[in-house]
Motif scaffolding. Structure first.
Motif, PDB file in Angstrom:
ATOM      1  N   UNK A   6      33.454  42.095  39.693  1.00 10.90           N
ATOM      2  CA  UNK A   6      34.030  42.105  41.033  1.00 10.90           C
ATOM      3  C   UNK A   6      34.466  43.509  41.422  1.00 10.90           C
ATOM      4  N   UNK A   7      35.102  44.214  40.494  1.00  8.09           N
ATOM      5  CA  UNK A   7      35.551  45.579  40.781  1.00  8.09           C
ATOM      6  C   UNK A   7      34.359  46.483  41.091  1.00  8.09           C
ATOM      7  N   UNK A   8      33.279  46.372  40.322  1.00  7.55           N
ATOM      8  CA  UNK A   8      32.086  47.188  40.593  1.00  7.55           C
ATOM      9  C   UNK A   8      31.480  46.853  41.952  1.00  7.55           C
ATOM     10  N   UNK A   9      31.444  45.565  42.282  1.00  2.53           N
ATOM     11  CA  UNK A   9      30.884  45.152  43.571  1.00  2.53           C
ATOM     12  C   UNK A   9      31.707  45.708  44.731  1.00  2.53           C
ATOM     13  N   UNK A  10      33.022  45.622  44.619  1.00  2.68           N
ATOM     14  CA  UNK A  10      33.890  46.142  45.678  1.00  2.68           C
ATOM     15  C   UNK A  10      33.759  47.665  45.759  1.00  2.68           C
ATOM     16  N   UNK A  33      39.825  47.491  45.836  1.00  2.00           N
ATOM     17  CA  UNK A  33      39.401  48.079  44.563  1.00  2.00           C
ATOM     18  C   UNK A  33      40.607  48.562  43.758  1.00  2.00           C
ATOM     19  N   UNK A  34      41.558  49.208  44.404  1.00  2.00           N
ATOM     20  CA  UNK A  34      42.756  49.697  43.707  1.00  2.00           C
ATOM     21  C   UNK A  34      43.538  48.525  43.117  1.00  2.00           C
ATOM     22  N   UNK A  35      43.604  47.449  43.860  1.00  2.19           N
ATOM     23  CA  UNK A  35      44.296  46.246  43.392  1.00  2.19           C
ATOM     24  C   UNK A  35      43.618  45.716  42.128  1.00  2.19           C
ATOM     25  N   UNK A  36      42.288  45.658  42.171  1.00  2.00           N
ATOM     26  CA  UNK A  36      41.523  45.172  41.020  1.00  2.00           C
ATOM     27  C   UNK A  36      41.655  46.120  39.832  1.00  2.00           C
ATOM     28  N   UNK A  37      41.616  47.420  40.102  1.00  2.36           N
ATOM     29  CA  UNK A  37      41.726  48.418  39.037  1.00  2.36           C
ATOM     30  C   UNK A  37      43.064  48.301  38.310  1.00  2.36           C
ATOM     31  N   UNK A  41      44.643  40.168  40.522  1.00  3.12           N
ATOM     32  CA  UNK A  41      43.742  39.337  41.312  1.00  3.12           C
ATOM     33  C   UNK A  41      44.080  39.546  42.785  1.00  3.12           C
ATOM     34  N   UNK A  42      43.074  39.751  43.634  1.00  4.59           N
ATOM     35  CA  UNK A  42      43.374  39.963  45.062  1.00  4.59           C
ATOM     36  C   UNK A  42      44.119  38.774  45.662  1.00  4.59           C
ATOM     37  N   UNK A  43      45.077  39.078  46.502  1.00  2.00           N
ATOM     38  CA  UNK A  43      45.822  38.054  47.231  1.00  2.00           C
ATOM     39  C   UNK A  43      44.911  37.471  48.308  1.00  2.00           C
ATOM     40  N   UNK A  44      45.190  36.254  48.712  1.00  2.00           N
ATOM     41  CA  UNK A  44      44.391  35.580  49.746  1.00  2.00           C
ATOM     42  C   UNK A  44      44.325  36.423  51.021  1.00  2.00           C
TER      43      UNK A  44
END
Length: 75
Positions: A6-10, A33-37, A41-44
């Motif tokens: 997911x991080x790579x895709x974003x 991406x920063x959130x994932x890094x 988990x991304x918020x809704x």
């Protein structure tokens, strides 16, 4: 889920958007991406905002495609 994928895709979305000048979408993808890094988990709401930015970009690309088809001139 598969967070590294997911991080790579974003990251790819962010880079591609910036490369074509879609800066609003690129900024939203960068935030996600920063959130994932950070291992989160991304918020809704963050996902909703990214989707909204993508939808706006897709509408603009369709509009420009229609303009190009009507005039025969590349944007």
């Amino acid at each position: 889920g598969d967070m590294p994928t997911l991080q790579r895709a974003v990251h790819t979305l962010k880079s591609s958007a910036a490369a074509v000048g879609a800066m609003a979408f690129a900024r939203q993808a960068e935030s996600t991406e920063a959130h994932l890094r950070a291992g989160k988990t991304p918020e809704q709401e963050q996902v909703r905002q990214l989707q909204s930015s993508f939808d706006a970009l897709a509408r603009e690309l369709r509009r420009r495609g229609a303009d190009t088809q009507m005039t025969g001139i590349a944007p």
